[in-house]
Every structure is written in C-alpha cells, then in structure tokens.
Write a protein that holds these residues in place. Structure first.
Motif, PDB file in Angstrom:
ATOM      1  N   MET A   7      48.746  43.778  26.695  1.00 50.58           N
ATOM      2  CA  MET A   7      49.198  43.454  28.041  1.00 50.58           C
ATOM      3  C   MET A   7      49.629  41.994  28.102  1.00 50.58           C
ATOM      4  O   MET A   7      48.792  41.090  28.127  1.00 50.58           O
ATOM      5  N   PRO A   9      51.119  40.059  30.602  1.00 49.48           N
ATOM      6  CA  PRO A   9      51.816  41.276  31.045  1.00 49.48           C
ATOM      7  C   PRO A   9      53.267  40.958  31.390  1.00 49.48           C
ATOM      8  O   PRO A   9      53.656  39.791  31.386  1.00 49.48           O
ATOM      9  N   HIS A  11      55.895  41.284  34.499  1.00 54.17           N
ATOM     10  CA  HIS A  11      56.113  41.596  35.914  1.00 54.17           C
ATOM     11  C   HIS A  11      57.397  40.924  36.377  1.00 54.17           C
ATOM     12  O   HIS A  11      57.633  39.747  36.082  1.00 54.17           O
ATOM     13  N   CYS A  20      50.109  42.053  41.375  1.00 47.84           N
ATOM     14  CA  CYS A  20      50.368  42.299  39.953  1.00 47.84           C
ATOM     15  C   CYS A  20      49.070  42.251  39.156  1.00 47.84           C
ATOM     16  O   CYS A  20      48.807  43.114  38.315  1.00 47.84           O
ATOM     17  N   ASP A  24      47.282  45.315  37.008  1.00 45.42           N
ATOM     18  CA  ASP A  24      46.877  45.165  35.613  1.00 45.42           C
ATOM     19  C   ASP A  24      45.409  45.540  35.433  1.00 45.42           C
ATOM     20  O   ASP A  24      45.033  46.226  34.467  1.00 45.42           O
ATOM     21  N   ILE A  41      44.881  40.942  26.161  1.00 46.39           N
ATOM     22  CA  ILE A  41      45.462  40.282  27.324  1.00 46.39           C
ATOM     23  C   ILE A  41      46.112  38.967  26.891  1.00 46.39           C
ATOM     24  O   ILE A  41      45.506  38.173  26.170  1.00 46.39           O
TER      25      ILE A  41
END
Length: 406
Positions: A7, A9, A11, A20, A24, A41
């Motif tokens: 991730m 991430p 967005h 967001c 997640d 992450i």
C-alpha cells in the motif's frame, strides 16, 4: 506462499485525505478478515498521491483494528532517519503488536522527498545499506556500538528493549529495475520486495536478478532465502477478463498519465514498451506484457505459476493497492483472490479438499449404493418395530418403490 498488499498508497489529488486514510485502514481490516498474511505501508512526503508519511504510526493504528495480519513498512526511507530512531521505533512496535511487525527498507523513491531534506540523491543507496547495517547491529548486539557514519553517529549506543521477535522482525529491502536492491539485500542478508515488477523490465531476467542477491550474500558472509522474496503486482479480478479490464481501464490509465508521467515525469518506466509513444501508453498494453494481473481467478493462478517458473521460486505475492474502480469492485477482487487463488499455492490447504472431491467422484456409484442400502435398512427396521408393537405401518413406507412389506 504468502499473500498480501503493498500500500503506497495511491489516492487522486483533490480527495479528502482523512477519508483516504480511513479507506486504507478499512481495506487492511478486510484483508485481515479474508486471511491475507501481510500488508506493507509506504512512506512518502511529496507529490500529492502517496500521502502516508509515517508507516509506523499507520501500522500502530492498524494493529488495533486487526487480529492476525502482519504489518510492515513498505518502505521506511532509511536515509531520511537516524538508524537509532528507526531501530527503537520498530522494536517498540514489535512488542506492542506481539510480533506482528516487519521492517521494509529503501533508499527513498521520490526525488522531491530527498530534495526537500537537502539529501544528495546519489548518496541514498549507500546510506540505506549503511543505516540498515547499524539497525541490525542495534537489534542483535548488546551494547557499546559506536559508528562514525556518513550521515549519522552512534556513540556507545544500545537499545534498552530489543525486538519482540528474535533475533529481530523480518527485514526486507526494496528492489526496482536496477541491480542495486538485490545487491543490497544480499549484502545485508535481508528479504527482497520487488516493488517494480509491473514496470517494463521488472520481470526480465528474474533468475539472474536473484543470482545477484545470492552472489552478493556469499561475498559478505550472508545468506538469502527465496521464501523472503516478495513480488509486487497490480491485481484486479472479476468474473470475466472483459469485465475485469473494463472495471479498471479508466482508473488505471489516469494513474499512469496523471501520476507517473505528468507528476513524477518517470517516463523511463514506460518508454521501454516497443513502438509505443509514451503519450499513448495504457493499461491494456501493460497487461498484454504481463506486468499486471487483470482477469479471472483462473488467469491469476496461471500467471503466478508462470512467475514461479520464470523466477525459480519466491515466497509471496503482494497486490499493489490501487483505487482504479469502485470500492465494491475493489473489495470483491480481493475476496475472489482469497477464495480461489491463494489456496492453490498454500499446499495442504487446497490439496486435501481437492483429493477428497476427486475420491468421492471416482467412488460415487459405490457410495450411492451404500447410502441407499443404509436408508432402506433403517426404514425396514422402523417398519418391523411397528409390526412387533402391533401398530400399523405408515402408508408412506409401504408404497411401491419403498420395498417395505410388513
């Protein structure tokens, strides 16, 4: 084989970051329910799309909302931090989660992140190796660690609390297209996160790439294990190939164009596609070259088996977390993967069920006959019991076809 997500991430710019972050978090909760083993992450500080700045903080919250899934940094940009603080934070988090922590390390992916901190990009890879070496010493040595490093100092240093996992949590190094990640993993004796598997060249000469890690490990008196090698791919599954591609085409093309090309200017990631102008690059052509896994569960199974042959074997697949389609279709894709794809690569989890089904099919005539005989015996015993008590036998037991005659 282990399965999870990587991730970043990603967005789109303009969205509410608070929402967001919550999406997640909910995604990791969903993966935990589905039985995925790992979630890595990312750490990023610029460019607007990858907005988690501290994987440790995110992981700490995620640990309170999940039960089983392992949580890793994907990755901590080591040159941005003093190794002493990274070691202490992850040792603490390892205890707080009772051993559900993994440490993923990298030199830093975004040039803007390093620029804002005044870090010379040409030094980042060497500094990562230097920093991880110090972290490993802090995890495993009892004290009096002094290092006069290129970007940090340690003077008689030690950790008050060592990691919960002994000798330390799993440690991974990010690897992209260049050989530096594999060489570093070998030098440090760490696992590998192949985070650019989906980019052009990311799948080329995979056996040779792993050989670099083994060669580097041998030169430095270390070992590496294929079970600690993770491959990262964008994945989206649906009931049919056409549906899967239609689901994600617009979102994925926006991701390529708006982020990688227009924001980061990383044209090199896509320019290797032959006879294809960069301005016309799209997800259909990426899928055609095998850089992503989009299709049905059967397509995913076939593709992973191809990768096993191409690499010589690896320890896990991480789906690159994305929001290319609706929330419902994204969650459904993860569910399809967990229900139908993952079990095919988890040994006895699927083999026992498959064997049992095949055995029943092969012996169905015999088993049906025995079942019918058992039912008839039970009916006859009941009818006989009624006769012995002088009670009438129910009509339903004496009708033609039951073969019951009192």
């Amino acid at each position: 084989m282990k399965f999870g997500i990587f991730m970043a991430p990603f967005h789109r710019v303009g969205e509410n970051p608070t929402l967001c972050f919550e999406r997640d978090m909910q995604l990791i909760e969903w993966l935990d329910e589905l039985g995925y083993e790992e979630a890595f992450i990312g750490e990023h500080h610029s460019s607007g799309w990858e907005i988690i700045s501290s994987p440790e903080v995110f992981m700490a919250v995620a640990a309170t909302r999940t039960k089983r899934i392992m949580l890793g940094s994907g990755v901590v940009s080591i040159p941005y931090h003093h190794p002493f603080h990274v070691a202490n934070r992850f040792a603490l988090l390892d205890h707080l989660t009772r051993g559900r922590v993994m440490l993923g390390c990298g030199p830093g992916a975004l040039a803007a992140d390093a620029y804002m901190q005044g870090i010379d990009s040409t030094t980042q890879r060497k500094r990562m190796v230097e920093g991880v070496t110090a972290i490993l010493r802090l995890f495993t040595e009892q004290g009096k660690i002094s290092i006069d490093g290129s970007y940090f100092k340690l003077v008689d240093a030690h950790l008050q609390v060592k990691p919960f996992q002994q000798p330390h949590m799993p440690i991974f190094v990010a690897s992209t297209i260049s050989p530096s990640g594999m060489v570093a993993a070998g030098q440090l004796g760490c696992g590998v996160l192949s985070v650019a598997s989906y980019a052009p060249g990311g799948l080329d000469d995979l056996m040779k790439r792993w050989a670099m890690a083994e060669e580097s490990a041998a030169e430095h008196g270390k070992t590496v294990d294929r079970k600690n090698w993770r491959m990262v791919f964008p994945i989206h599954l649906a009931e049919t190939r056409e549906e899967a591609m239609n689901d994600i085409r617009d979102g994925a093309n926006s991701w390529i164009r708006d982020y990688f090309i227009d924001t980061l200017g990383t044209r090199v990631q896509f320019e290797e596609y032959p006879n294809q102008p960069i301005e016309e690059m799209n997800i259909d052509r990426m899928n055609g070259r095998g850089g992503i896994i989009v299709g049905t569960p059967d397509d995913a199974i076939a593709r992973i088996r191809e990768l096993q042959q191409a690499t010589g074997g690896f320890g896990g697949i991480l789906g690159l977390a994305h929001e290319w389609t609706t929330r419902e279709k994204t969650l459904r894709s993860y569910e399809l993967f967990a229900r139908y794809v993952a079990p095919q690569f988890q040994g006895a989890v699927a083999e026992g069920v498959k064997y049992s089904n095949e055995w029943a099919r092969e012996n169905r005539d015999l088993m049906f006959g025995k079942a019918v005989a058992g039912i008839l015996t039970a009916v006859q015993d009941y009818a006989q019991h009624k006769v012995e008590k002088g009670e009438p036998v129910p009509d339903m037991l004496t009708q033609p076809g039951t073969r019951i005659r009192p």
